[in-house]
Design an enzyme around this catalytic site. Structure first.
Site, PDB file in Angstrom:
ATOM      1  N   SER A   1      -3.290   9.068 -16.815  1.00 14.86           N
ATOM      2  CA  SER A   1      -3.452  10.444 -17.277  1.00 14.86           C
ATOM      3  C   SER A   1      -2.158  10.899 -17.925  1.00 14.86           C
ATOM      4  O   SER A   1      -1.086  10.348 -17.654  1.00 14.86           O
ATOM      5  CB  SER A   1      -3.818  11.353 -16.105  1.00 14.86           C
ATOM      6  OG  SER A   1      -2.811  11.274 -15.133  1.00 14.86           O
TER       7      SER A   1
ATOM      8  N   VAL B   1      -7.445   9.046 -19.183  1.00 16.79           N
ATOM      9  CA  VAL B   1      -7.960   7.824 -19.812  1.00 16.79           C
ATOM     10  C   VAL B   1      -8.701   7.052 -18.721  1.00 16.79           C
ATOM     11  O   VAL B   1      -8.145   6.783 -17.648  1.00 16.79           O
ATOM     12  CB  VAL B   1      -6.822   6.974 -20.409  1.00 16.79           C
ATOM     13  CG1 VAL B   1      -7.382   5.745 -21.102  1.00 16.79           C
ATOM     14  CG2 VAL B   1      -5.980   7.792 -21.387  1.00 16.79           C
TER      15      VAL B   1
ATOM     16  N   LYS C   1     -10.454   8.013 -23.735  1.00 14.58           N
ATOM     17  CA  LYS C   1      -9.468   9.078 -23.488  1.00 14.58           C
ATOM     18  C   LYS C   1     -10.144  10.422 -23.715  1.00 14.58           C
ATOM     19  O   LYS C   1     -10.656  10.685 -24.804  1.00 14.58           O
ATOM     20  CB  LYS C   1      -8.292   8.896 -24.462  1.00 14.58           C
ATOM     21  CG  LYS C   1      -7.216   9.961 -24.370  1.00 14.58           C
ATOM     22  CD  LYS C   1      -5.997   9.558 -25.191  1.00 14.58           C
ATOM     23  CE  LYS C   1      -4.947  10.627 -25.243  1.00 14.58           C
ATOM     24  NZ  LYS C   1      -3.730  10.182 -25.899  1.00 14.58           N
TER      25      LYS C   1
ATOM     26  N   ASP D   1       7.026   9.518 -30.017  1.00 13.61           N
ATOM     27  CA  ASP D   1       6.846   9.593 -28.564  1.00 13.61           C
ATOM     28  C   ASP D   1       6.941   8.199 -27.939  1.00 13.61           C
ATOM     29  O   ASP D   1       6.135   7.830 -27.081  1.00 13.61           O
ATOM     30  CB  ASP D   1       5.482  10.236 -28.262  1.00 13.61           C
ATOM     31  CG  ASP D   1       5.410  10.816 -26.864  1.00 13.61           C
ATOM     32  OD1 ASP D   1       6.470  10.989 -26.230  1.00 13.61           O
ATOM     33  OD2 ASP D   1       4.289  11.094 -26.394  1.00 13.61           O
TER      34      ASP D   1
HETATM   35  N1  LIG Z   1      -6.274   1.830 -24.289  1.00 14.49           N
HETATM   36  C1  LIG Z   1      -5.820   1.955 -23.044  1.00 14.49           C
HETATM   37  N2  LIG Z   1      -6.094   0.999 -22.124  1.00 14.49           N
HETATM   38  C2  LIG Z   1      -5.632   1.115 -20.844  1.00 14.49           C
HETATM   39  N3  LIG Z   1      -4.881   2.141 -20.407  1.00 14.49           N
HETATM   40  C3  LIG Z   1      -4.578   3.126 -21.288  1.00 14.49           C
HETATM   41  C4  LIG Z   1      -5.035   3.091 -22.636  1.00 14.49           C
HETATM   42  N4  LIG Z   1      -4.558   4.187 -23.271  1.00 14.49           N
HETATM   43  C5  LIG Z   1      -3.860   4.881 -22.358  1.00 14.49           C
HETATM   44  N5  LIG Z   1      -3.868   4.263 -21.159  1.00 14.49           N
HETATM   45  C6  LIG Z   1      -3.204   4.722 -19.916  1.00 14.49           C
HETATM   46  O1  LIG Z   1      -3.302   6.132 -19.814  1.00 14.49           O
HETATM   47  C7  LIG Z   1      -2.007   6.737 -19.804  1.00 14.49           C
HETATM   48  C8  LIG Z   1      -2.037   8.068 -20.530  1.00 14.49           C
HETATM   49  O2  LIG Z   1      -2.466   7.877 -21.873  1.00 14.49           O
HETATM   50  P1  LIG Z   1      -1.876   8.682 -23.092  1.00 14.49           P
HETATM   51  O3  LIG Z   1      -0.396   8.448 -23.088  1.00 14.49           O
HETATM   52  O4  LIG Z   1      -2.563   8.304 -24.336  1.00 14.49           O
HETATM   53  O5  LIG Z   1      -2.217  10.170 -22.686  1.00 14.49           O
HETATM   54  P2  LIG Z   1      -1.456  11.518 -23.077  1.00 14.49           P
HETATM   55  O6  LIG Z   1      -2.188  12.629 -22.399  1.00 14.49           O
HETATM   56  O7  LIG Z   1      -1.359  11.597 -24.549  1.00 14.49           O
HETATM   57  O8  LIG Z   1      -0.036  11.272 -22.396  1.00 14.49           O
HETATM   58  P3  LIG Z   1       1.445  11.817 -22.623  1.00 14.49           P
HETATM   59  O9  LIG Z   1       1.584  12.999 -21.721  1.00 14.49           O
HETATM   60  O10 LIG Z   1       2.287  10.656 -22.155  1.00 14.49           O
HETATM   61  O11 LIG Z   1       1.660  12.084 -24.053  1.00 14.49           O
HETATM   62  C9  LIG Z   1      -1.090   5.677 -20.437  1.00 14.49           C
HETATM   63  O12 LIG Z   1       0.239   5.810 -20.001  1.00 14.49           O
HETATM   64  C10 LIG Z   1      -1.721   4.386 -19.939  1.00 14.49           C
HETATM   65  O13 LIG Z   1      -1.270   4.091 -18.646  1.00 14.49           O
END
Ligand SMILES: Nc1ncnc2c1ncn2[C@@H]1O[C@H](COP(=O)(O)OP(=O)(O)OP(=O)(O)O)[C@@H](O)[C@H]1O
Length: 365
Positions: free
Chosen positions: A60, A66, A79, A176
């Site tokens: 998350s 996710v 996601k 990022d």
């Molecule tokens: N394609 C994927 N396959 C497996 N795990 C994933 C995938 N994409 C994301 N994750 C997991 O989910 C986590 C959160 O995803 P993501 O960074 O895209 O979310 P965010 O809400 O944009 O986060 P941030 O606050 O870091 O910007 C990632 O750190 C990873 O552990």
């Protein structure tokens, strides 16, 4: 008495419209036209949201969750980002959707398509096994050795190839780069994800000051005046800090409750940069030390761009077209295959450990 005619454009509007927000809402409505059409292994098909069968949580972030899911017999990562009235929230969601749909690189997580709903958006993407942040936590709590140099070399090769692709093909800056946005799969492939705060550059320069994860931000991004510009070399710095943290297990600046103090130390060009030269617990190759020192030059004018880094022997050592280093080379008689290392860490460490924080490390999710 006759009333004076006021042309429409001069009439005071009942409430001042936010044109940027209107444009974002328009982009959202346009995006809805392609909602629910997934491209799975070259076959485009309309998918009903009820066909998304959620299996479990993968991670998350600040924007949503996710999850792993089965969709049309394909295992994927989904996601979910929640939409609210905030303009920045909508901008972030739309950027993630747009950039993921644009990209076609072996070093960037592939998007299969997306679903747009009134209050949320779901991006369906290739599933990966773990991010570097989770691996770091497992390694730390299981008291295993941190990322070996050859794994770091493979990460450097994959990340710079992805970032150079984004810049050259799409004029995009990631903004990022940090351990949680670098993902591994079981075969040892390493890919970037999360484009929510990426930006489109004008003449290779970006503006916006506020976006990114401060502990990984380059000095020039922490000190710039409003509206001044920076370029992809700020991502080179973030990658340098990430790699330093992966191989030493330590975030290189003192972290305390006052984030401001940490950021002042990073931004002060008179204070030294982190370097593996002083590392006493492990030894690293002179090429790796030199490469990381280049990435971590505080003065952006002295920090190399991707094309220069791609000529460095450390980067070239990990170029599969030049000998498939990471698959063939052995270290202390053991095959240094990234997949073997990754799978052995997963097998030897406990899943719950990835939830426990590491001391003196930025908590970024
Ligand atoms: N394609 C994927 N396959 C497996 N795990 C994933 C995938 N994409 C994301 N994750 C997991 O989910 C986590 C959160 O995803 P993501 O960074 O895209 O979310 P965010 O809400 O944009 O986060 P941030 O606050 O870091 O910007 C990632 O750190 C990873 O552990």
């Amino acid at each position: 008495m006759e009333r004076k005619f006021t042309p429409l454009s001069m009439k005071p509007s009942p409430s001042r419209r936010d044109t940027e927000k209107d444009a974002l809402e328009f982009e959202f409505l346009e995006g809805c036209k392609k909602s629910g059409v997934l491209d799975i292994d070259g076959l485009k098909q309309a998918v009903d949201p009820n066909e998304i069968h959620i299996i479990g949580l993968l991670g998350s972030g600040s924007c949503g969750v996710v999850e792993s899911a089965m969709v049309k017999s394909k295992l994927m990562a989904v996601k979910t980002m929640y939409k609210n009235d905030n303009k920045e929230n909508l901008k972030r969601i739309l950027r993630d959707v747009r950039i993921m749909s644009l990209c076609n690189s072996p070093f960037i997580v592939t998007s299969y398509g997306y679903f747009m709903f009134d209050s949320s958006v779901k991006i369906c993407m290739q599933i990966m096994s773990a991010c570097c942040e989770k691996l770091l936590r497992r390694i730390y709590h299981s008291k295993l050795e941190f990322f070996p140099e050859y794994v770091a070399g493979h990460i450097v090769y994959s990340a710079i190839s992805a970032l150079d692709y984004l810049k050259e093909r799409h004029s995009i800056i990631h903004r990022d780069i940090k351990p949680s946005n670098i993902l591994f799969d079981d075969s040892g492939n390493i890919k970037l994800c999360d484009f929510g705060i990426s930006g489109f550059m004008t003449n290779s320069m970006a503006h916006s000051k506020s976006e990114g994860c401060p502990p990984y931000m380059a000095p020039e991004r922490l000190t710039i005046e409003t509206n001044s510009k920076y370029d992809v070399r700020s991502d080179v710095w973030s990658l340098g800090i990430t790699i330093y943290q992966l191989v030493t297990g330590i975030y290189p600046f003192p972290l305390n409750d006052m984030e401001f103090t940490t950021l002042t130390i990073i931004a002060n060009l008179n204070l030294p940069s982190p370097s593996l030269k002083g590392e006493t617990t492990r030894s690293f190759s002179p090429l790796f030390i030199e490469f990381l020192d280049f990435c971590l030059r505080k003065d952006v004018r002295e920090r190399p761009e991707y094309k220069q880094l791609m000529k460095h022997d450390f980067f070239l050592d990990y170029d599969p077209s030049r000998g498939d280093f990471y698959k063939l080379k052995t270290i202390n008689g053991n095959p240094s295959h990234v997949a073997e290392w990754f799978n052995s860490v997963i097998a030897r460490s406990r899943c719950e450990d990835e939830l426990k924080p590491i001391p003196n490390t930025p908590c970024v999710n």
